[in-house]
Design a protein around this motif. Structure first.
Motif, PDB file in Angstrom:
ATOM      1  N   ARG A  22       0.824  -1.212   0.000  1.00  0.00           N
ATOM      2  CA  ARG A  22       0.000   0.000   0.000  1.00  0.00           C
ATOM      3  C   ARG A  22       0.856   1.259   0.000  1.00  0.00           C
ATOM      4  N   SER A  23       1.939   1.245   0.787  1.00  0.00           N
ATOM      5  CA  SER A  23       2.793   2.433   0.831  1.00  0.00           C
ATOM      6  C   SER A  23       3.486   2.645  -0.513  1.00  0.00           C
ATOM      7  N   GLN A  24       3.903   1.565  -1.170  1.00  0.00           N
ATOM      8  CA  GLN A  24       4.528   1.681  -2.492  1.00  0.00           C
ATOM      9  C   GLN A  24       3.533   2.193  -3.528  1.00  0.00           C
ATOM     10  N   LEU A  25       2.299   1.727  -3.442  1.00  0.00           N
ATOM     11  CA  LEU A  25       1.255   2.203  -4.348  1.00  0.00           C
ATOM     12  C   LEU A  25       1.026   3.695  -4.143  1.00  0.00           C
ATOM     13  N   GLY A  26       0.959   4.123  -2.885  1.00  0.00           N
ATOM     14  CA  GLY A  26       0.776   5.542  -2.588  1.00  0.00           C
ATOM     15  C   GLY A  26       1.908   6.390  -3.139  1.00  0.00           C
ATOM     16  N   LYS A  27       3.144   5.903  -3.021  1.00  0.00           N
ATOM     17  CA  LYS A  27       4.295   6.640  -3.545  1.00  0.00           C
ATOM     18  C   LYS A  27       4.234   6.758  -5.062  1.00  0.00           C
ATOM     19  N   SER A  28       3.868   5.674  -5.730  1.00  0.00           N
ATOM     20  CA  SER A  28       3.820   5.726  -7.189  1.00  0.00           C
ATOM     21  C   SER A  28       2.697   6.644  -7.678  1.00  0.00           C
ATOM     22  N   VAL A  29       1.574   6.646  -6.979  1.00  0.00           N
ATOM     23  CA  VAL A  29       0.467   7.545  -7.360  1.00  0.00           C
ATOM     24  C   VAL A  29       0.884   8.991  -7.136  1.00  0.00           C
ATOM     25  N   LYS A  30       1.541   9.258  -6.005  1.00  0.00           N
ATOM     26  CA  LYS A  30       1.963  10.631  -5.707  1.00  0.00           C
ATOM     27  C   LYS A  30       2.939  11.155  -6.751  1.00  0.00           C
ATOM     28  N   GLN A  31       3.760  10.280  -7.328  1.00  0.00           N
ATOM     29  CA  GLN A  31       4.698  10.728  -8.367  1.00  0.00           C
ATOM     30  C   GLN A  31       3.971  11.176  -9.625  1.00  0.00           C
ATOM     31  N   GLU A  32       2.794  10.607  -9.878  1.00  0.00           N
ATOM     32  CA  GLU A  32       2.009  10.986 -11.054  1.00  0.00           C
ATOM     33  C   GLU A  32       1.201  12.262 -10.828  1.00  0.00           C
ATOM     34  N   VAL A  49      -7.814  12.447   1.065  1.00  0.00           N
ATOM     35  CA  VAL A  49      -7.877  11.076   0.567  1.00  0.00           C
ATOM     36  C   VAL A  49      -6.482  10.450   0.639  1.00  0.00           C
ATOM     37  N   PRO A  50      -6.362   9.213   1.143  1.00  0.00           N
ATOM     38  CA  PRO A  50      -5.063   8.542   1.095  1.00  0.00           C
ATOM     39  C   PRO A  50      -4.603   8.413  -0.358  1.00  0.00           C
ATOM     40  N   ALA A  51      -3.340   8.683  -0.605  1.00  0.00           N
ATOM     41  CA  ALA A  51      -2.821   8.681  -1.975  1.00  0.00           C
ATOM     42  C   ALA A  51      -3.029   7.340  -2.661  1.00  0.00           C
ATOM     43  N   ASN A  52      -2.963   6.238  -1.921  1.00  0.00           N
ATOM     44  CA  ASN A  52      -3.097   4.920  -2.558  1.00  0.00           C
ATOM     45  C   ASN A  52      -4.516   4.627  -3.042  1.00  0.00           C
ATOM     46  N   MET A  53      -5.483   5.456  -2.675  1.00  0.00           N
ATOM     47  CA  MET A  53      -6.870   5.257  -3.125  1.00  0.00           C
ATOM     48  C   MET A  53      -7.176   6.018  -4.421  1.00  0.00           C
TER      49      MET A  53
END
Length: 92
Positions: A33-43, A84-88
């Motif tokens: 989940r934390s990795q998903l949030g990081k990748s979304v935040k980069q976009e 909203v949490p970034a991973n969502m």
């Protein structure tokens, strides 16, 4: 070996996993989940259009990014502002 979400849920539900295996699974899930949030935040960029599913309302919402923090993204919809949490989030 890959397992489907249904297979994992079934294995947990039937009690076939030990406490150590469950703890290991939870840690792996948190990491993913934390990795998903990081990748979304980069976009994401300010004023990016995003969408997410609101479990509070039971609907899919769309909005505009106003602020990007460490874990949460502030998103403005036509009627309110959400944290909203970034991973969502999904970029539209």
């Amino acid at each position: 070996m890959k397992f489907s979400a249904a297979e994992v849920a079934s294995a947990i539900g039937t009690g076939r996993w030990t406490n150590d295996e469950l703890n290991s699974f939870v840690e792996a899930l948190k990491y993913a989940r934390s990795q998903l949030g990081k990748s979304v935040k980069q976009e994401l960029r300010i004023n990016s259009k995003v969408e997410w599913f609101s479990s509070k309302r039971g609907v899919r919402l769309t909005g505009t990014v106003k602020k990007i923090a460490l874990k949460y993204v502030t998103v403005s919809t036509p009627h309110e502002v959400w944290r909203v949490p970034a991973n969502m989030l999904e970029v539209v």
